[in-house]
Motif scaffolding. Structure first.
Motif, PDB file in Angstrom:
ATOM      1  N   GLU B 248       0.840  -1.207   0.000  1.00 26.74           N
ATOM      2  CA  GLU B 248       0.000   0.000   0.000  1.00 26.74           C
ATOM      3  C   GLU B 248       0.872   1.254   0.000  1.00 26.74           C
ATOM      4  N   ILE B 249       1.915   1.233   0.832  1.00 28.99           N
ATOM      5  CA  ILE B 249       2.812   2.392   0.884  1.00 28.99           C
ATOM      6  C   ILE B 249       3.465   2.588  -0.487  1.00 28.99           C
ATOM      7  N   ALA B 250       3.904   1.477  -1.075  1.00 27.21           N
ATOM      8  CA  ALA B 250       4.581   1.567  -2.375  1.00 27.21           C
ATOM      9  C   ALA B 250       3.644   2.129  -3.436  1.00 27.21           C
ATOM     10  N   ILE B 251       2.406   1.669  -3.441  1.00 23.29           N
ATOM     11  CA  ILE B 251       1.453   2.165  -4.443  1.00 23.29           C
ATOM     12  C   ILE B 251       1.250   3.673  -4.248  1.00 23.29           C
ATOM     13  N   ARG B 252       1.121   4.075  -2.982  1.00 26.36           N
ATOM     14  CA  ARG B 252       0.904   5.501  -2.716  1.00 26.36           C
ATOM     15  C   ARG B 252       2.100   6.329  -3.193  1.00 26.36           C
ATOM     16  N   GLN B 253       3.305   5.854  -2.876  1.00 27.97           N
ATOM     17  CA  GLN B 253       4.496   6.612  -3.278  1.00 27.97           C
ATOM     18  C   GLN B 253       4.636   6.669  -4.794  1.00 27.97           C
ATOM     19  N   ALA B 254       4.363   5.549  -5.454  1.00 26.84           N
ATOM     20  CA  ALA B 254       4.493   5.525  -6.909  1.00 26.84           C
ATOM     21  C   ALA B 254       3.484   6.476  -7.542  1.00 26.84           C
ATOM     22  N   ARG B 255       2.295   6.561  -6.950  1.00 24.48           N
ATOM     23  CA  ARG B 255       1.303   7.497  -7.486  1.00 24.48           C
ATOM     24  C   ARG B 255       1.781   8.931  -7.278  1.00 24.48           C
ATOM     25  N   GLU B 256       2.338   9.198  -6.090  1.00 28.08           N
ATOM     26  CA  GLU B 256       2.793  10.560  -5.800  1.00 28.08           C
ATOM     27  C   GLU B 256       3.885  10.992  -6.776  1.00 28.08           C
ATOM     28  N   TYR B 257       4.724  10.066  -7.149  1.00 31.46           N
ATOM     29  CA  TYR B 257       5.801  10.385  -8.092  1.00 31.46           C
ATOM     30  C   TYR B 257       5.335  10.347  -9.547  1.00 31.46           C
ATOM     31  N   GLY B 258       4.092   9.950  -9.742  1.00 34.27           N
ATOM     32  CA  GLY B 258       3.590   9.859 -11.115  1.00 34.27           C
ATOM     33  C   GLY B 258       4.081   8.620 -11.845  1.00 34.27           C
ATOM     34  N   LEU B 259       4.583   7.645 -11.093  1.00 36.36           N
ATOM     35  CA  LEU B 259       5.058   6.418 -11.740  1.00 36.36           C
ATOM     36  C   LEU B 259       3.924   5.411 -11.886  1.00 36.36           C
ATOM     37  N   LEU B 260       2.823   5.684 -11.212  1.00 40.83           N
ATOM     38  CA  LEU B 260       1.555   5.030 -11.503  1.00 40.83           C
ATOM     39  C   LEU B 260       0.586   6.178 -11.743  1.00 40.83           C
ATOM     40  N   GLY B 261      -0.378   5.956 -12.605  1.00 46.97           N
ATOM     41  CA  GLY B 261      -1.336   7.022 -12.879  1.00 46.97           C
ATOM     42  C   GLY B 261      -1.431   7.250 -14.375  1.00 46.97           C
ATOM     43  N   THR B 262      -1.699   8.504 -14.748  1.00 49.23           N
ATOM     44  CA  THR B 262      -1.878   8.772 -16.175  1.00 49.23           C
ATOM     45  C   THR B 262      -0.601   9.361 -16.778  1.00 49.23           C
ATOM     46  N   GLY B 263      -0.410   9.073 -18.047  1.00 48.19           N
ATOM     47  CA  GLY B 263       0.734   9.634 -18.767  1.00 48.19           C
ATOM     48  C   GLY B 263       2.059   9.361 -18.090  1.00 48.19           C
ATOM     49  N   ILE B 264       2.334   8.104 -17.795  1.00 49.92           N
ATOM     50  CA  ILE B 264       3.530   7.757 -17.019  1.00 49.92           C
ATOM     51  C   ILE B 264       4.816   8.143 -17.764  1.00 49.92           C
ATOM     52  N   LEU B 265       5.687   8.868 -17.088  1.00 43.89           N
ATOM     53  CA  LEU B 265       6.982   9.315 -17.620  1.00 43.89           C
ATOM     54  C   LEU B 265       6.836  10.022 -18.970  1.00 43.89           C
ATOM     55  N   GLY B 266       5.778  10.797 -19.071  1.00 43.95           N
ATOM     56  CA  GLY B 266       5.600  11.596 -20.277  1.00 43.95           C
ATOM     57  C   GLY B 266       5.055  10.828 -21.465  1.00 43.95           C
ATOM     58  N   SER B 267       4.764   9.544 -21.294  1.00 44.18           N
ATOM     59  CA  SER B 267       4.204   8.770 -22.407  1.00 44.18           C
ATOM     60  C   SER B 267       2.677   8.910 -22.375  1.00 44.18           C
ATOM     61  N   ASP B 268       1.992   8.223 -23.281  1.00 40.74           N
ATOM     62  CA  ASP B 268       0.535   8.275 -23.159  1.00 40.74           C
ATOM     63  C   ASP B 268       0.000   6.989 -22.530  1.00 40.74           C
ATOM     64  N   PHE B 269       0.859   6.333 -21.746  1.00 40.88           N
ATOM     65  CA  PHE B 269       0.459   5.095 -21.094  1.00 40.88           C
ATOM     66  C   PHE B 269      -0.028   5.367 -19.666  1.00 40.88           C
ATOM     67  N   ASP B 270      -1.237   4.861 -19.384  1.00 42.19           N
ATOM     68  CA  ASP B 270      -1.805   5.003 -18.040  1.00 42.19           C
ATOM     69  C   ASP B 270      -1.800   3.642 -17.362  1.00 42.19           C
ATOM     70  N   PHE B 271      -1.506   3.640 -16.086  1.00 40.04           N
ATOM     71  CA  PHE B 271      -1.583   2.366 -15.375  1.00 40.04           C
ATOM     72  C   PHE B 271      -1.742   2.603 -13.881  1.00 40.04           C
ATOM     73  N   ASP B 272      -2.617   1.803 -13.280  1.00 41.23           N
ATOM     74  CA  ASP B 272      -2.754   1.887 -11.831  1.00 41.23           C
ATOM     75  C   ASP B 272      -2.954   0.486 -11.254  1.00 41.23           C
ATOM     76  N   VAL B 273      -2.622   0.360  -9.976  1.00 40.64           N
ATOM     77  CA  VAL B 273      -2.682  -0.951  -9.315  1.00 40.64           C
ATOM     78  C   VAL B 273      -3.534  -0.860  -8.062  1.00 40.64           C
ATOM     79  N   GLU B 274      -4.287  -1.934  -7.812  1.00 40.97           N
ATOM     80  CA  GLU B 274      -5.139  -2.016  -6.632  1.00 40.97           C
ATOM     81  C   GLU B 274      -4.893  -3.354  -5.946  1.00 40.97           C
ATOM     82  N   LEU B 275      -5.113  -3.395  -4.647  1.00 42.30           N
ATOM     83  CA  LEU B 275      -4.965  -4.669  -3.942  1.00 42.30           C
ATOM     84  C   LEU B 275      -6.318  -5.354  -3.797  1.00 42.30           C
TER      85      LEU B 275
END
Ligand SMILES: Cc1cc2nc3c(=O)[nH]c(=O)nc-3n(C[C@H](O)[C@H](O)[C@H](O)COP(=O)(O)O)c2cc1C
Ligand code: FES
Lengths: 132, 597
Positions: B248-275
């Motif tokens: 859960e902590i990892a998912i939250r941190q990755a979202r905060e950094y934009g490494l999960l979510g929309t437009g990851i690393l400037g691409s048009d790829f969206d991805f999110d994870v749920e438990l």
């Protein structure tokens, strides 16, 4: 918290944080591939300023990007020459330097570690060394 | 992150937590402050070192000192001696079980020397609750590389070239699985990480989720990009609270950094994870049952095809991979498929994590290159059999696997060899047995588990396994016949052939492989009614040594069934028809006059 918006951002981020775990990465390197420096940090060494010597060595090694791991050791029995520092460059016999103040610490790195030149103050070894 | 001269890595895995490692972290921190060293040394909570039995583990960097069984009371001494003066605390060092020597540097421990850590690369190395440390270790760089340099097809190709096969049990080639899911067109697809881990004794997935959660998230995102999915689920058992918390902590941190979510690393790829949480039924680890459970249905398996890659969660193409499988993925992209394929042997590439347990000196989690021999694992990494006893067998693959014996000690361990030896890789449980273990009883133990965990949907598994268990029980009680042995064999093959899912298709394996490898032991149980390893209580034969018996009558008084008779000061006799093999007389006799066979 800043978002990482591109691969370049990510790379910059890595550069900013990697020094924090650098010491762990070096701990994993096989002994024969890394310079090992051990500062004697027993009571006598600390009293003679070993702590400052160690800090100076760490700073110097980081600044000059030298592949070295700096540890602290117990008393080596050369209390008359503290702070003492043992340096083991891969492929060479370990060498112990005495009376290493911060200035001499930098000199050891510049001359002995980088160029293999000997620096004054070597103590003849009659004692066990790193990894033996 | 500041510059510290020393890092005190304290294991924060479930094993070490259970013995107060969380308090140890606090106390070490307080001691550093008390002794004025908080700027010199940093205390880091890490994931599992794999050496849980000797926990709590503390590793001191940079000198690699490996302390075992460290208690909060030891903190002051560690700080005063080691951190301040550079003197190791000898009493806390690990002792080699065979030579008795203390080992100062963890690089010199037999337990670690033969290991190669890919899936566990960050476990015991980084703080799993700190995304920066993961990034410092090239975290999310593989995702970045895949998103910017490769098309999904190219990325899948790389995975195929690496030769990675699923670590969850069946060993299906991961690249091919991704390709199938990618080719099935649909408006919505899903990535599913199987973190159900139900094999008794296995804890590799837990350790990875706890010790390096970001590697799983990163790999799932890569998987999403490759197959065209923007949603991922981790199905994790609710009994793993620490792993859940770290994820859960990892998912939250990755979202905060934009490494999960929309437009990851400037691409048009969206991805999110749920438990998603499992309730701990073994069969829910089977992928179709897992998906039904996620859908809110009963966690029962259904016939494949359709495979999840065609019709999975909510009827959409879904790619299911195991935690350890995912943990291998980012490194493959960073170091290249050739590098990965150079590790291991012909048909099994890379490494495998095993949970080493049973009668072995070094119990723990190990990661070794495929193709290593059982002998290396048991004697070099495992430090040999406990108490100098004789090796008898090792059960691999948990309740679905079989046992390997002395003759397999030099067989390279890989997917195919294990199958050919009548066992399987499974999730990587490895339970070592010594001369004192009774093999029919071992088979009975595994069947007990299967009977308990069978979902009951299909008859061969529900009824058949129960009959197998009853028959084994009969044999262990000394009531079996030779005909029972044939019955075991026949019934086993029927269950294997006709069961609906992998549970029933593999559950008779422990029976078959013990029958094959330890036939004499079964025969002894049903003919002479003896248990060669002396484990089956009902088969123990108690008798009195007339030479040694003084006729003190102590045994007569403790025998609850009045099975012992004799004149005072004369040798006594045990009447076998009345003896219930409880062992009370044996324990009582001061003259060692009771024999057990
Ligand atoms: C009874 C049964 C239990 C299983 N339990 C698990 C499990 O706990 N974890 C897991 O990853 N796979 C488990 N599997 C295998 C899954 O069905 C599936 O093959 C696997 O998750 C695929 O991932 P992989 O290709 O990465 O191995 C189980 C299979 C069966 C038949
Ligand atoms: S939990 Fe600490 S070593 Fe495994």
């Amino acid at each position: 918290m800043n978002k990482i918006k591109s691969l370049d951002d990510l790379r910059r981020m890595k550069q900013a944080v990697e020094s924090g775990i650098d010491i762990r990465e070096k701990g994993d390197v096989p002994e024969e591939k890394i310079v090992q420096i051990r500062v004697a940090m027993a009571t006598c060494g600390i009293a003679a300023g070993a702590r400052d010597t160690m800090n100076a060595l760490i700073e110097k090694v980081n600044k000059d990007n030298i592949h070295a791991v700096i540890t602290q050791g117990g008393c080596m029995g050369y209390c008359y020459a503290e702070p003492t520092v043992e340096v083991r460059v891969p492929g060479k016999e370990p060498v112990v330097f005495g009376d290493v103040d911060t200035k001499k610490a930098a000199e050891i790195i510049d001359k002995y570690v980088k160029d293999g030149e000997l620096v004054e103050g070597i103590i003849p070894m009659n004692f066990q060394s790193i990894n033996q | 992150m500041g510059q510290y001269k020393m890092h005190l890595l304290v294991c924060g895995g479930t094993g070490c937590r259970a013995s107060e490692s969380a308090r140890l972290v606090d106390v070490l921190g307080e001691e550093l402050v008390k002794q004025g060293l908080e700027k010199d040394a940093q205390v880091v909570t890490t994931g599992c070192f794999g050496f849980c039995e000797k926990g709590p583990i503390v590793k001191i960097i940079p000198d690699n000192t490996f302390y075992v069984h460290v208690m909060p009371e030891d903190a002051a001494e560690i700080v005063a001696e080691h951190v301040l003066k550079g003197r190791r605390v000898a009493r806390l060092l690990y002792q080699d079980p065979n030579s008795g020597e203390t080992i100062e540097d963890s690089k010199h421990m037999g337990f670690y020397q033969k290991q190669l850590r890919i899936a566990l690369r960050n476990c015991g190395f980084i703080d799993p609750e700190c995304i920066d440390e993961y990034i410092a270790r090239d975290g999310y760089a593989a995702l970045g590389k895949v998103l910017t340099e490769y098309t999904p097809e190219q990325a899948i190709d790389i995975l195929k070239k690496s030769g990675l096969r699923g670590r969850g049990g069946a060993g299906f080639p991961t690249g091919i699985k991704w390709e199938i899911a990618a080719k099935n067109a649909a408006d919505q697809k899903y990535v599913i990480c199987n973190a159900d881990e139900g094999d008794p004794g296995a804890f590799m997935d837990r350790s990875i989720s706890e010790g390096d959660p970001h590697s799983v998230l990163e790999a799932m995102a890569i998987n999403g990009y490759c197959i065209g999915a923007n949603k991922g689920f981790i199905y994790i058992r609710a009994e793993y609270p620490l792993a859940i918390q770290r994820l859960e902590i990892a998912i939250r941190q990755a979202r905060e950094y934009g490494l999960l979510g929309t437009g990851i690393l400037g691409s048009d790829f969206d991805f999110d994870v749920e438990l998603r949480y499992g309730a701990g039924a073994f069969v829910c680890g089977e992928e179709t049952a897992l998906i039904h459970s996620m859908e809110g249905e009963r966690g029962e398996p259904t016939v494949k095809p359709p495979f999840p890659a065609e019709s999975g969660y909510l009827g959409k193409p879904s790619n299911v991979n195991n935690v350890e499988t995912f943990a291998n993925v980012p490194v493959i992209y960073l170091k290249g498929p050739e590098w990965f394929a150079s590790i291991g042997n012909e048909r099994s590439k890379g490494t495998k994590v095993f949970a080493l347990a049973g009668k072995i000196n070094n119990v723990g989690l190990i990661e070794v290159p495929m193709g290593i021999t059982l002998r290396e694992v048991i004697y070099e990494i495992g430090g040999g059999i406990k108490d100098g006893k004789k090796f008898k067998a090792v059960q691999t693959g948990g309740p679905s696997g079989g046992c390997l014996t002395e003759k397999h000690l030099d067989t390279p361990i890989d997917f195919d060899n294990l199958l050919a030896s009548g066992s399987m890789m499974g999730s990587g449980g490895m339970i070592v047995m010594d001369e004192d273990d009774c093999m029919p009883a071992v088979a009975k133990y595994y069947l007990e588990f299967t009977v308990e965990e069978s979902c009951g949907k299909c008859a061969p598994c529900r009824v058949g396994n129960k009959r197998l268990h009853e028959t084994l029980e009969k044999i262990c009680e000394g009531k079996g016949t030779e005909a029972d042995l044939d019955y075991l064999r026949n019934l086993s093959s029927v269950i294997k052939d006709t069961s609906l899912c992998g549970l029933g298709q593999t559950s008779p394996n422990p029976v078959l492989s013990t029958l094959d490898n330890f036939w004499d032991e079964y025969v002894a149980h049903v003919t002479t009614r003896t248990c060669p390893s002396g484990r089956c209580k009902a088969l123990l034969h108690y008798s009195i040594d007339t030479e040694k018996c003084t006729g003190c009558t102590a045994c007569v008084r403790v025998c609850s069934t009045a099975a012992i008779t004799g004149e005072k000061r004369q040798p006594h006799v045990i009447h076998q028809d009345k003896c219930i093999h409880c062992g009370a007389c044996f324990d009582k006799c001061k003259f060692a006059a009771i024999n057990v066979q």
